[in-house]
Design a protein around this motif. Structure first.
Motif, PDB file in Angstrom:
ATOM      1  N   ILE A 249      -3.055   2.943   2.558  1.00  0.00           N
ATOM      2  CA  ILE A 249      -2.359   2.514   3.776  1.00  0.00           C
ATOM      3  C   ILE A 249      -3.352   2.465   4.938  1.00  0.00           C
ATOM      4  CG2 ILE A 249      -0.539   3.089   5.422  1.00  0.00           C
ATOM      5  CD1 ILE A 249       0.920   4.527   3.128  1.00  0.00           C
ATOM      6  N   GLU A 250      -4.151   3.500   5.032  1.00  0.00           N
ATOM      7  CA  GLU A 250      -5.114   3.580   6.130  1.00  0.00           C
ATOM      8  C   GLU A 250      -6.148   2.470   6.049  1.00  0.00           C
ATOM      9  OE1 GLU A 250      -6.654   7.228   8.750  1.00  0.00           O
ATOM     10  OE2 GLU A 250      -6.726   7.517   6.585  1.00  0.00           O
TER      11      GLU A 250
ATOM     12  N   ALA B 228       0.852  -1.195   0.000  1.00  0.00           N
ATOM     13  CA  ALA B 228       0.000   0.000   0.000  1.00  0.00           C
ATOM     14  C   ALA B 228       0.883   1.238   0.000  1.00  0.00           C
ATOM     15  CB  ALA B 228      -0.916   0.011   1.227  1.00  0.00           C
ATOM     16  N   GLY B 229       0.407   2.285  -0.674  1.00  0.00           N
ATOM     17  CA  GLY B 229       1.110   3.555  -0.634  1.00  0.00           C
ATOM     18  C   GLY B 229       2.402   3.580  -1.417  1.00  0.00           C
ATOM     19  N   GLU B 230       2.469   2.837  -2.527  1.00  0.00           N
ATOM     20  CA  GLU B 230       3.587   2.942  -3.458  1.00  0.00           C
ATOM     21  C   GLU B 230       3.073   3.694  -4.687  1.00  0.00           C
ATOM     22  OE1 GLU B 230       6.752   0.167  -5.937  1.00  0.00           O
ATOM     23  OE2 GLU B 230       4.715  -0.546  -5.549  1.00  0.00           O
ATOM     24  N   GLU B 231       2.328   3.011  -5.547  1.00  0.00           N
ATOM     25  CA  GLU B 231       1.653   3.735  -6.632  1.00  0.00           C
ATOM     26  C   GLU B 231       0.261   4.151  -6.196  1.00  0.00           C
ATOM     27  OE1 GLU B 231       0.831   1.519 -10.147  1.00  0.00           O
ATOM     28  OE2 GLU B 231      -0.186  -0.095  -9.094  1.00  0.00           O
TER      29      GLU B 231
ATOM     30  N   GLY C 132       4.694   1.772   1.376  1.00  0.00           N
ATOM     31  CA  GLY C 132       4.204   2.809   2.288  1.00  0.00           C
ATOM     32  C   GLY C 132       4.859   4.163   2.166  1.00  0.00           C
ATOM     33  N   VAL C 133       5.681   4.384   1.112  1.00  0.00           N
ATOM     34  CA  VAL C 133       6.476   5.608   1.043  1.00  0.00           C
ATOM     35  C   VAL C 133       5.637   6.870   0.855  1.00  0.00           C
ATOM     36  CG1 VAL C 133       8.604   4.481   0.289  1.00  0.00           C
ATOM     37  CG2 VAL C 133       6.908   5.189  -1.423  1.00  0.00           C
ATOM     38  N   ARG C 134       4.404   6.723   0.396  1.00  0.00           N
ATOM     39  CA  ARG C 134       3.562   7.899   0.187  1.00  0.00           C
ATOM     40  C   ARG C 134       2.855   8.358   1.466  1.00  0.00           C
ATOM     41  NH1 ARG C 134      -0.074   7.764  -5.061  1.00  0.00           N
ATOM     42  NH2 ARG C 134      -0.371   9.902  -4.301  1.00  0.00           N
ATOM     43  N   CYS C 135       3.127   7.713   2.568  1.00  0.00           N
ATOM     44  CA  CYS C 135       2.474   8.090   3.826  1.00  0.00           C
ATOM     45  C   CYS C 135       2.745   9.535   4.207  1.00  0.00           C
ATOM     46  CB  CYS C 135       2.902   7.156   4.953  1.00  0.00           C
ATOM     47  SG  CYS C 135       4.638   7.307   5.452  1.00  0.00           S
ATOM     48  N   LEU C 136       3.928  10.061   3.818  1.00  0.00           N
ATOM     49  CA  LEU C 136       4.291  11.415   4.217  1.00  0.00           C
ATOM     50  C   LEU C 136       3.378  12.472   3.613  1.00  0.00           C
ATOM     51  CD1 LEU C 136       8.195  11.279   4.063  1.00  0.00           C
ATOM     52  CD2 LEU C 136       6.711  11.019   6.056  1.00  0.00           C
ATOM     53  N   GLU C 137       2.589  12.108   2.608  1.00  0.00           N
ATOM     54  CA  GLU C 137       1.621  13.048   2.035  1.00  0.00           C
ATOM     55  C   GLU C 137       0.470  13.331   3.006  1.00  0.00           C
ATOM     56  OE1 GLU C 137       0.335  11.595  -1.785  1.00  0.00           O
ATOM     57  OE2 GLU C 137       2.372  10.971  -2.316  1.00  0.00           O
ATOM     58  N   ASP C 138       0.349  12.505   4.047  1.00  0.00           N
ATOM     59  CA  ASP C 138      -0.726  12.644   5.032  1.00  0.00           C
ATOM     60  C   ASP C 138      -0.089  12.713   6.418  1.00  0.00           C
ATOM     61  OD1 ASP C 138      -2.797  12.296   6.861  1.00  0.00           O
ATOM     62  OD2 ASP C 138      -3.900  10.902   5.583  1.00  0.00           O
ATOM     63  N   PRO C 139       0.105  13.926   6.973  1.00  0.00           N
ATOM     64  CA  PRO C 139       0.770  14.043   8.282  1.00  0.00           C
ATOM     65  C   PRO C 139       0.076  13.273   9.389  1.00  0.00           C
ATOM     66  CG  PRO C 139       0.657  16.175   7.191  1.00  0.00           C
ATOM     67  CD  PRO C 139      -0.178  15.235   6.374  1.00  0.00           C
ATOM     68  N   ARG C 140      -1.240  13.232   9.363  1.00  0.00           N
ATOM     69  CA  ARG C 140      -1.960  12.496  10.413  1.00  0.00           C
ATOM     70  C   ARG C 140      -1.677  11.002  10.323  1.00  0.00           C
ATOM     71  NH1 ARG C 140      -6.397   9.682  10.480  1.00  0.00           N
ATOM     72  NH2 ARG C 140      -6.802  10.215   8.292  1.00  0.00           N
ATOM     73  N   LEU C 141      -1.651  10.468   9.117  1.00  0.00           N
ATOM     74  CA  LEU C 141      -1.332   9.059   8.922  1.00  0.00           C
ATOM     75  C   LEU C 141       0.112   8.781   9.336  1.00  0.00           C
ATOM     76  CD1 LEU C 141      -1.850   6.198   7.787  1.00  0.00           C
ATOM     77  CD2 LEU C 141      -1.231   7.086   5.524  1.00  0.00           C
ATOM     78  N   THR C 142       1.019   9.677   8.977  1.00  0.00           N
ATOM     79  CA  THR C 142       2.426   9.500   9.338  1.00  0.00           C
ATOM     80  C   THR C 142       2.582   9.417  10.847  1.00  0.00           C
ATOM     81  OG1 THR C 142       3.119  10.707   7.360  1.00  0.00           O
ATOM     82  CG2 THR C 142       4.737  10.481   9.129  1.00  0.00           C
ATOM     83  N   GLU C 143       1.897  10.316  11.562  1.00  0.00           N
ATOM     84  CA  GLU C 143       1.971  10.307  13.021  1.00  0.00           C
ATOM     85  C   GLU C 143       1.406   9.016  13.595  1.00  0.00           C
ATOM     86  OE1 GLU C 143      -0.567  10.514  15.517  1.00  0.00           O
ATOM     87  OE2 GLU C 143       0.973  10.611  17.084  1.00  0.00           O
ATOM     88  N   ARG C 144       0.337   8.524  12.972  1.00  0.00           N
ATOM     89  CA  ARG C 144      -0.256   7.255  13.433  1.00  0.00           C
ATOM     90  C   ARG C 144       0.704   6.089  13.237  1.00  0.00           C
ATOM     91  NH1 ARG C 144      -5.447   4.005  10.775  1.00  0.00           N
ATOM     92  NH2 ARG C 144      -5.250   2.173  12.122  1.00  0.00           N
ATOM     93  N   LEU C 145       1.325   6.020  12.062  1.00  0.00           N
ATOM     94  CA  LEU C 145       2.267   4.927  11.792  1.00  0.00           C
ATOM     95  C   LEU C 145       3.412   4.939  12.797  1.00  0.00           C
ATOM     96  CD1 LEU C 145       2.423   5.196   7.894  1.00  0.00           C
ATOM     97  CD2 LEU C 145       1.402   3.317   9.197  1.00  0.00           C
ATOM     98  N   ALA C 146       3.902   6.133  13.122  1.00  0.00           N
ATOM     99  CA  ALA C 146       4.984   6.243  14.106  1.00  0.00           C
ATOM    100  C   ALA C 146       4.498   5.833  15.490  1.00  0.00           C
ATOM    101  CB  ALA C 146       5.523   7.673  14.126  1.00  0.00           C
ATOM    102  N   ARG C 147       3.329   6.301  15.868  1.00  0.00           N
ATOM    103  CA  ARG C 147       2.788   6.007  17.202  1.00  0.00           C
ATOM    104  C   ARG C 147       2.517   4.521  17.389  1.00  0.00           C
ATOM    105  NH1 ARG C 147      -1.432   8.723  16.648  1.00  0.00           N
ATOM    106  NH2 ARG C 147      -2.963   7.054  16.354  1.00  0.00           N
TER     107      ARG C 147
END
Length: 349
Positions: free
Chosen positions: A208-209, A199-202, A223-238
């Protein structure tokens, strides 16, 4: 930068113990082996030579890659073909200091051609038992096919349940969102399989969500496109969701124009549990160490990043607690020694 510093960090990423969590075994088929298996099985190829086949690897996008990928897989007919292919990868991984691999395989690519599931699973699993490193199997469903076909594949694979640790979702993302496979993933969870999905390549960050929320996956492949969504990025880190990033693949498939433009440093800076992997190494220009070397040569990555990536690879693996602890202790010992190497400071090579 001085060459000795470059050489020191390159040697470290080559020699450090690591796990590989995103390797499509059919994508490790080198042209030489494709031709050897074609000859052994009497399969006619639309290429006159190994060199001509290698030239065909200059594809433009994921779909053109998949076309040649499936053509290459057509030479796999018997259990020993799957054994030979897998053993060739395991030996190459061992040379790259891979300690453990979690291998994707696509049974639908083969059963659709009349190859028995027993030959597919049996050959790959037997090589994993005989190979020089620890390895386990993750069965992937082809997302461009229907969920009904995925469910049928799952049922066909159940007699081999003890040889498969997890299921995944691969092939072309566009137009095939994760929710298309909710029922089969729910069934796989009930059966106790580990769950992962591309998920989150093309595909967009939303994929991803939905893979997390609707398929309940434990890792995100790419998953590299996650950074386009700050809320999703924070969730993945958390939530400490691992991303199995494949740098050379991302460049080859034009996700990034070149390695210097890859967002790997930004992913790490965001606190994400990133791992480096080779994806389809025969097609994308290199095995695991090739990916590490290319990334570390082009990007502002340091010794500390190398250690984090090595630790992440084992931390995100589907291993028992004792095995995981043993691998992480080896990583600690390796980097304790590496940190005292005079030229291996914590700066970019």
């Amino acid at each position: 930068m001085p060459n000795d510093r470059f050489d020191a960090l390159r040697t470290i990423v080559q020699q450090m113990p690591k796990a590989e969590l995103h390797i499509h075994i059919e994508g490790s088929l080198e042209p030489e082996l494709i031709f050897a298996l074609a000859q052994r099985n009497g399969v006619s190829l639309p290429y006159e030579s190994v060199a001509q086949l290698r030239q065909a690897y200059d594809f433009a996008d994921l779909q053109s890659f998949l076309d040649i990928y499936y053509a290459g897989a057509s030479v796999l007919r018997e259990e020993r073909d799957f054994y030979d292919m897998t053993m060739a990868y395991l030996r190459r991984a061992h040379a790259d200091n891979v300690r453990h691999a979690e291998i994707f395989f696509d049974p639908q690519t083969h059963t659709a051609r009349g190859v028995p599931m027993a030959a597919v699973v049996g050959g790959i699993f037997r090589a994993c038992q005989d190979g020089p490193i620890s390895a386990s199997l993750i069965m992937c469903f082809l997302r461009h096919l229907s969920e009904e076909e995925a469910i049928a594949t799952l049922e066909e694979a159940l007699p081999f349940r003890d040889k498969i640790i997890g299921v995944g979702l691969d092939s072309s993302e566009r137009g095939h969102p994760p929710e298309k496979f909710m029922r089969v993933f729910r069934r796989c969870k009930e059966l106790g399989f580990h769950l992962v999905a591309h998920a989150g390549e093309e595909g967009p960050p939303a994929y991803i969500e939905t893979a997390l929320d609707l398929l309940e996956v434990e890792r995100i492949d790419h998953g590299v496109r996650c950074l386009e969504d700050p809320r999703l990025t924070e969730r993945l880190a958390r939530e400490r969701i691992a991303l199995t990033v494949c740098p050379l693949s991302n460049v080859k498939l034009r996700v990034f124009p070149d390695m210097a433009a890859h967002n790997l440093p930004a992913l790490l800076a965001a606190g994400l549990r990133v791992t480096i992997n080779s994806d389809d190494p025969a097609y994308f220009g290199g095995y695991l160490n090739d990916n590490f070397e290319a990334a570390f040569a082009a990007l502002p990555l340091t010794l500390a990043h190398a250690e984090a990536l090595a630790r992440n690879s084992f931390g995100a693996a589907f291993l028992g607690a004792a095995a995981k602890r043993a691998h992480l202790e080896e990583v600690d010992a390796f980097f304790s020694k590496a940190s005292h190497t005079p030229t291996a400071d914590r700066t970019h090579v």
